[in-house]
Structure formats: C-alpha cells, structure tokens
Design a protein around this motif. Structure first.
Motif, mmCIF file in Angstrom:
data_model
loop_
_atom_site.group_PDB
_atom_site.id
_atom_site.type_symbol
_atom_site.label_atom_id
_atom_site.label_comp_id
_atom_site.label_asym_id
_atom_site.label_seq_id
_atom_site.Cartn_x
_atom_site.Cartn_y
_atom_site.Cartn_z
ATOM 1 N N TRP A 63 -7.388 15.569 -10.101
ATOM 2 C CA TRP A 63 -6.700 15.822 -8.841
ATOM 3 C C TRP A 63 -7.578 15.614 -7.608
ATOM 4 O O TRP A 63 -7.106 15.027 -6.621
ATOM 5 N N PRO A 64 -8.853 16.025 -7.576
ATOM 6 C CA PRO A 64 -9.670 15.720 -6.390
ATOM 7 C C PRO A 64 -9.829 14.220 -6.156
ATOM 8 O O PRO A 64 -9.834 13.750 -5.016
ATOM 9 N N GLN A 65 -9.934 13.464 -7.250
ATOM 10 C CA GLN A 65 -10.109 12.011 -7.114
ATOM 11 C C GLN A 65 -8.821 11.368 -6.579
ATOM 12 O O GLN A 65 -8.868 10.463 -5.731
ATOM 13 N N ILE A 66 -7.691 11.812 -7.070
ATOM 14 C CA ILE A 66 -6.421 11.268 -6.582
ATOM 15 C C ILE A 66 -6.220 11.643 -5.121
ATOM 16 O O ILE A 66 -5.772 10.832 -4.304
ATOM 17 N N ASN A 81 -6.364 10.147 0.710
ATOM 18 C CA ASN A 81 -7.020 10.255 2.014
ATOM 19 C C ASN A 81 -7.504 8.890 2.497
ATOM 20 O O ASN A 81 -7.434 8.572 3.691
ATOM 21 N N ASP A 82 -8.009 8.082 1.557
ATOM 22 C CA ASP A 82 -8.427 6.721 1.908
ATOM 23 C C ASP A 82 -7.239 5.919 2.435
ATOM 24 O O ASP A 82 -7.351 5.194 3.436
ATOM 25 N N LEU A 92 0.832 -1.201 0.000
ATOM 26 C CA LEU A 92 0.000 0.000 0.000
ATOM 27 C C LEU A 92 0.869 1.254 0.000
ATOM 28 O O LEU A 92 0.499 2.267 -0.582
ATOM 29 N N ALA A 93 2.020 1.188 0.660
ATOM 30 C CA ALA A 93 2.929 2.330 0.674
ATOM 31 C C ALA A 93 3.424 2.649 -0.738
ATOM 32 O O ALA A 93 3.568 3.814 -1.109
ATOM 33 N N GLY A 94 3.684 1.617 -1.516
ATOM 34 C CA GLY A 94 4.104 1.833 -2.895
ATOM 35 C C GLY A 94 3.011 2.482 -3.720
ATOM 36 O O GLY A 94 3.282 3.367 -4.539
ATOM 37 N N VAL A 95 1.757 2.058 -3.496
ATOM 38 C CA VAL A 95 0.620 2.672 -4.194
ATOM 39 C C VAL A 95 0.514 4.142 -3.796
ATOM 40 O O VAL A 95 0.326 5.023 -4.644
#
Length: 217
Positions: free
Chosen positions: A196-199, A204-205, A171-174
């Motif tokens: 950009w808002p979606q990324i 945040n997730d 997950l850190a790599g993602v």
C-alpha cells in the motif's frame, strides 16, 4: 462482509473499514482533464477502457460503502437491543465461558456423556437467543441490508477483478486502476504495510504529473 445465511459467525460488527478516496479520485479526474484540455488529438482517441471500467467500479464501490454504513448502524442497534447471540456455560472448574456459536460450544464442552445435559441446555439457550436475534434482524430490515451490501460488494469485486485484463491507454486509466486497488486493499488490510505505501507513492507521482500537465495545457 456479513453473510445473512450464516447466523452463527461472530462477531458481526465492523468487518470492513469505510474509507474516503477523495484525493485519489481527484488525481484520476485531474489526469483525465489534463489529457483532453486543448488536445484535439487526445479528444479524437478511442475512450480508455480502464477509465470507463474505473467509473463503473467507483459507482459500485460508493454504493457498497453507503450500504455498509447503513448495515453497520442497524447492526449496532441490534447488538445494543438484543445482544450478540451467545450463551454462557460454567465449566467443571467453576469458570464461566461465553461462546458465540454451537461449534465453539462443542469445542469448549466436548462431546462426552458427562456433559450431555449441560450441552443440551446450552444449545437450547443459544438457539433461543439466536431466534431473538433473527426475529429482530427481520423486523429492523437488517437482514435485507446485509443482503444488499453483499450483492453490491460482489458487483464491485467483479469489476475490480476485471482491471487485471483491461488495458489502460491513458495516465488517467492507470491512476484509476491504482485508485481501485488501493481503496479496496486499504479497506481490509493494514494500510502501512506492503504494497500500500508503494501504490500510494505511485499515485502521488501521477498527481504531480497531472499538476504539471495542467500548467502546460
């Protein structure tokens, strides 16, 4: 980014925003720490290539940011002391027009024989102003700063492009991949438009997941 080989491309000032990425960076680090905290199986896994690439990219990115700030400070001083290379010409209608390149001058005046003398004088005045700018740029080492920023930026860009062919295994790599894309994208684009808002939402997730993993580690 500025190109020291193209002295007629204007305006010079502020092509790139210098943005802080502390929250995003901490998310990546948090996820990395959560994955390994008390987890012997995770510690024995091969290193995440995307995470290693992210660390390398971040070093190059941070260097680019520092060089960008230095170049912009020098650029501001040049603009204040010498002024942007330009020339003001008076059109036949009596209107004064200021242009910042020979190409722009030709567009304003045209190439007709009736303006040949005016165009010749304007070109000479512009060349003299450009020469003053170039001399001051060399003296203040602005030209060197522009070259260093460009080279660092190209290195960071090469690493950024490598993310598309580098698989993440954690997950850190993602999070690192998303961090790099968002920070680079927001430096050049409108930060409130797709994607950009979606990324930012995806990051945040991941931050929320990282916090949950920390609680259960």
């Amino acid at each position: 980014m500025a190109d020291s080989d193209d002295n007629t491309t204007l305006p010079f000032v502020t092509r790139r925003q210098v943005l802080a990425g502390g929250m995003i960076t901490s998310t990546t680090v948090m996820l990395e720490n959560s994955a390994f905290a008390g987890n012997e199986a995770a510690m024995s896994m091969p290193p995440d290539p995307a995470l290693a690439l992210w660390r390398e990219w971040q070093t190059a990115h941070d260097l680019t940011e520092r060089l960008c700030r230095r170049q912009q400070r020098l650029e501001t001083r040049l603009v204040e002391s010498v002024g942007l290379p330009c020339v003001t010409v008076r059109l036949t209608a009596g209107k004064d027009v200021t242009v910042h390149s020979i190409e722009e001058l030709n567009e304003v005046l045209g190439k007709g024989p009736d303006v040949a003398a005016l165009r010749q004088k304007a070109e000479a005045d512009f060349a003299a102003h450009q020469a003053r700018w170039d001399a001051a740029a060399e003296e203040t080492r602005y030209t060197v700063a522009v070259k260093a920023e460009r080279e660092a930026g190209e290195r960071a860009q090469d690493l950024l492009e490598a993310f598309s062919t580098t698989p993440a295994t954690t997950l850190a790599g993602v999070a690192g991949k998303l961090d790099a894309v968002l920070r680079e994208g927001e430096a050049w684009e409108e930060c409130f438009e797709f994607p950009w808002p979606q990324i930012r939402s995806a990051l945040n997730d991941l931050a929320r997941i990282a916090k949950a993993l920390e609680k259960h580690s």
